[in-house]
Design a protein around this motif. Structure first.
Motif, PDB file in Angstrom:
ATOM      1  N   GLU A 191      -4.274   3.672  -2.988  1.00  0.00           N
ATOM      2  CA  GLU A 191      -3.459   2.562  -4.138  1.00  0.00           C
ATOM      3  C   GLU A 191      -2.229   1.968  -3.603  1.00  0.00           C
ATOM      4  N   ASN A 192      -1.724   2.690  -2.971  1.00  0.00           N
ATOM      5  CA  ASN A 192      -0.312   2.142  -2.335  1.00  0.00           C
ATOM      6  C   ASN A 192      -0.432   1.704  -0.886  1.00  0.00           C
ATOM      7  N   TYR A 245       9.674   1.193  -0.248  1.00  0.00           N
ATOM      8  CA  TYR A 245       8.599   2.334  -0.640  1.00  0.00           C
ATOM      9  C   TYR A 245       9.588   3.462  -0.958  1.00  0.00           C
ATOM     10  N   MET A 291       2.592   0.053  -6.686  1.00  0.00           N
ATOM     11  CA  MET A 291       2.644  -1.049  -5.930  1.00  0.00           C
ATOM     12  C   MET A 291       1.384  -1.783  -5.739  1.00  0.00           C
ATOM     13  N   ASN A 292       0.220  -1.174  -5.801  1.00  0.00           N
ATOM     14  CA  ASN A 292      -1.241  -2.096  -5.882  1.00  0.00           C
ATOM     15  C   ASN A 292      -2.009  -1.524  -7.100  1.00  0.00           C
TER      16      ASN A 292
END
Length: 468
Positions: free
Chosen positions: A81-82, A439, A1-2
């Protein structure tokens, strides 16, 4: 997601500074023309009043700011990261000739236990040159872990000002004490505040990590504010270690009693220092913290819960037992500590779910978050969170959405209830339900989410003067 691609991650020194001081100032390579143009767009957007949560669609160029490798790298380093860009956005317009009061931001109107671990962070962006005279945000370093304001209202000596050229960015721990300074020039001063949330527990460092162990770092914080044990534990937590305080069992009964007394100190830094030291002091330390959890002074109970939240699995049976307390505050503090233990506290889930039937609203607000952090057994946690989506209290419902974000695809059984939540009267229940569907990410969840997004699409350029 990122994606981590091309991100400029923080280094060890920057991470140590964030852990100790609670903030970092970041520099990007946007041109001065970019900031000038964005400021003009803000002037237009604010013509009809503060756009609030619609700030991004009103000023789409802002997305470039939060896609910049320095910004994404800083957020990934701190939140994983997410991480999630939260639905609450606010642009502060300051023309006041008087400084604002010191404060911690609330969590959208209700009180909750504040995490020492960095589960939340904020980015503050100043799109115009912001000299001291224009009223930049003031930050009090090292105060992110203290509920009380441990400095006088007029204290300025240690204050750090987010002052500088257009494009100054402050990455701050969500709970740090801050304020707006006086705008002595009377010109427009914007500060755009965006919130971000960690959705995954750390399993490994997500910054440019070269040094495995925590090491003491140079800090300008006064000795009374230094929390070496807490800082080391936070570093270890961010590297993926659970229950990560090194055990230094204290055999001296006198020292244990000294620390137990110190938890009752009115000066919060002293009390927290004692709580963390007891947390790493073996069974005797844990037993002392469990006893203080039931202290008649609610503030002492809260301080003890922070130590218990990092003290390892030996504290879990006592914390589960504390859920039976008739005092709501004790239940809240126990549930908070259990949540920080994550899957190690899975034995608490049946009792937490039972509490949802009769607990006070304040207890339920803590339980819903704890369930999402414990995550296991998955089926029982999802059942509890579905129940929370149906709660009469708005805040329990919107916290349920955030907790479901942490479960991912294992929460697919909640999709039908999340679809109902998309029609809730409250904007954050709707927003968090949409995030949970994103998510969860299954085909069913994506179908529901896409239908909702198309039906509620908002056009930033539509106005009364330009309807089509």
């Amino acid at each position: 997601m990122n994606s981590t691609k091309n991100q400029k991650l923080l280094n060890d020194e920057q991470m140590r500074k964030f852990i100790t001081d609670g903030f970092l100032l970041l520099e990007t390579d946007f041109s001065s023309e970019f900031h000038q143009q964005l400021t003009k767009q803000l002037d237009m957007a604010y013509h009809d009043g503060n756009p609030g949560n619609n700030l991004l669609p009103k000023v789409p160029e802002l997305q470039r700011v939060f896609d910049h490798p320095v910004i994404t790298g800083g957020l990934t380093s701190v939140l994983g990261e997410n991480y999630m860009l939260h639905a609450h956005r606010h642009g502060h317009f300051n023309a006041a000739p008087k400084a604002g009061g010191w404060h911690k931001d609330s969590y959208w109107g209700y009180r909750r236990m504040r995490n020492h671990h960095p589960w939340w962070a904020m980015i503050m962006y100043f799109p115009q040159d912001t000299p001291i005279e224009l009223g930049p945000t003031g930050i009090m370093p090292g105060t992110q872990n203290y509920e009380s304001r441990i400095f006088p209202e007029d204290e300025t000596e240690e204050e750090i000002l987010a002052s500088g050229k257009a494009g100054t960015f402050a990455l701050i721990h969500y709970d740090i004490w801050h304020r707006a300074n006086a705008n002595q020039l009377g010109k427009s001063r914007y500060m755009l505040k965006f919130e971000f949330m960690r959705t995954e527990v750390p399993v490994a460092p997500t910054w440019d990590n070269q040094e495995v162990e925590w090491k003491k770092t140079d800090t300008s914080l006064a000795p009374l504010l230094q929390q070496e044990v807490m800082w080391e534990e936070t570093w270890n937590w961010l590297t993926g270690k659970l229950g990560s305080i090194a055990n230094t069992t204290i055999e001296n009964e006198g020292r244990i009693q000294e620390l137990a007394n110190l938890i009752e100190d009115d000066f919060e830094p002293n009390a927290l220092r004692a709580s963390y030291e007891l947390a790493r002091s073996g069974k005797r330390g844990v037993d002392t913290l469990l006893m203080q959890l039931h202290h008649e002074n609610v503030a002492v109970s809260r301080i003890a819960s922070y130590g218990l939240s990092v003290s390892g699995k030996d504290s879990i049976p006592g914390l589960v037992k504390a859920l039976e307390s008739s005092r709501p505050e004790t239940v809240i503090h126990a549930a908070f500590a259990l949540g920080e233990h994550r899957h190690l506290a899975r034995e608490a889930v049946p009792e937490l779910n039972r509490l949802l039937e009769h607990a006070s609203v304040h207890e339920r607000r803590t339980i819903v978050e704890s369930l999402g952090m414990i995550k296991a057994p998955e089926e029982e946690v999802v059942i509890g969170l579905i129940k929370c989506l149906q709660d009469q209290d708005t805040q329990v419902r919107f916290m349920a959405g955030l907790s479901l974000c942490r479960l991912g695809a294992t929460a697919e059984k909640a999709v039908p209830e999340l679809e109902i939540a998309l029609d809730d009267d409250n904007r954050y229940v709707r927003a968090h339900a949409a995030e949970a569907l994103r998510y969860i990410g299954t085909e069913q969840a994506k179908d529901v989410l896409l239908k909702y997004l198309f039906n509620t699409r908002w056009c930033a350029s539509t106005t009364a003067e330009s309807t089509f």
